[in-house]
Design a protein around this motif. Structure first.
Motif, PDB file in Angstrom:
ATOM      1  N   THR A  24       0.809  -1.216   0.000  1.00 20.86           N
ATOM      2  CA  THR A  24       0.000   0.000   0.000  1.00 20.86           C
ATOM      3  C   THR A  24       0.845   1.270   0.000  1.00 20.86           C
ATOM      4  O   THR A  24       0.300   2.358  -0.104  1.00 20.86           O
ATOM      5  N   SER A  58       3.599   1.975  -2.104  1.00 29.20           N
ATOM      6  CA  SER A  58       4.501   1.965  -3.254  1.00 29.20           C
ATOM      7  C   SER A  58       4.743   3.366  -3.803  1.00 29.20           C
ATOM      8  O   SER A  58       3.867   4.226  -3.769  1.00 29.20           O
ATOM      9  N   MET A 102       4.791   5.636  -6.789  1.00 26.24           N
ATOM     10  CA  MET A 102       4.011   5.566  -8.028  1.00 26.24           C
ATOM     11  C   MET A 102       4.569   6.524  -9.075  1.00 26.24           C
ATOM     12  O   MET A 102       5.114   7.575  -8.755  1.00 26.24           O
ATOM     13  N   TRP A 103       4.418   6.122 -10.319  1.00 23.17           N
ATOM     14  CA  TRP A 103       4.754   6.928 -11.476  1.00 23.17           C
ATOM     15  C   TRP A 103       3.481   6.969 -12.307  1.00 23.17           C
ATOM     16  O   TRP A 103       3.249   6.114 -13.146  1.00 23.17           O
ATOM     17  N   GLY A 104       2.627   7.922 -12.006  1.00 22.84           N
ATOM     18  CA  GLY A 104       1.285   7.950 -12.594  1.00 22.84           C
ATOM     19  C   GLY A 104       0.479   6.805 -12.015  1.00 22.84           C
ATOM     20  O   GLY A 104       0.306   6.719 -10.809  1.00 22.84           O
ATOM     21  N   THR A 105       0.011   5.902 -12.849  1.00 21.80           N
ATOM     22  CA  THR A 105      -0.747   4.742 -12.366  1.00 21.80           C
ATOM     23  C   THR A 105       0.123   3.496 -12.226  1.00 21.80           C
ATOM     24  O   THR A 105      -0.372   2.426 -11.884  1.00 21.80           O
ATOM     25  N   TRP A 106       1.408   3.619 -12.493  1.00 23.06           N
ATOM     26  CA  TRP A 106       2.330   2.486 -12.443  1.00 23.06           C
ATOM     27  C   TRP A 106       3.139   2.502 -11.149  1.00 23.06           C
ATOM     28  O   TRP A 106       3.583   3.553 -10.706  1.00 23.06           O
ATOM     29  N   ARG A 107       3.373   1.342 -10.603  1.00 20.46           N
ATOM     30  CA  ARG A 107       4.259   1.210  -9.444  1.00 20.46           C
ATOM     31  C   ARG A 107       5.690   1.119  -9.979  1.00 20.46           C
ATOM     32  O   ARG A 107       6.004   0.240 -10.778  1.00 20.46           O
TER      33      ARG A 107
END
Length: 133
Positions: A98, A100, A102-107
């Motif tokens: 929970t 992480s 994030m890079w936009g919607t990517w972990r």
């Protein structure tokens, strides 16, 4: 490579003592016990640090049991297998966390893990094709 992944297996326990790197909340009372879950911030959460620690310990055993074969295959082969093993586990386990980055919607950790798995896999296949593995 075996020492690296063993160090990561041990190091994950720092997350336990710091109360960090845990996963989604576990609401089923039948699953609210360690090692499945850990009690943090007043609730039970997936013990993702433990999952990764066990995965890395299994990776250490895998690398150790195959070390002669990997070393006989040439420089970098054992490290490539480390990248594949660690990357596969990290890509899955990171999806349960929970906290992480994030890079936009990517972990970020999942993207990096998948890229390293692919790079190591392609490198091993390229070596095999050239007759070096």
């Amino acid at each position: 490579a075996p020492g690296l992944i063993l160090g990561q297996a041990i190091g994950r326990w720092g997350n336990f003592f710091n109360g960090e790197a845990y996963g989604y909340q576990v609401t089923d009372p039948a699953l609210q016990f360690f090692p499945i879950a850990v009690f943090v911030d007043g609730a039970w959460h997936m013990a993702t640090f433990f999952y990764e620690s066990v995965w890395n310990l299994m990776g250490f055993v895998f690398l150790h049991l195959n070390r002669k074969r990997f070393l006989k295959s040439g420089r970098g082969v054992m490290f490539a297998w480390y990248l594949i093993w660690y990357g596969l586990g990290r890509a899955v386990i990171e999806g349960w966390r929970t906290d992480s980055l994030m890079w936009g919607t990517w972990r970020v950790s999942q993207v990096l893990s998948v890229l390293l798995v692919l790079a190591a896999g392609f490198w091993l296949m390229w070596r095999r094709k050239r007759g070096k593995a």
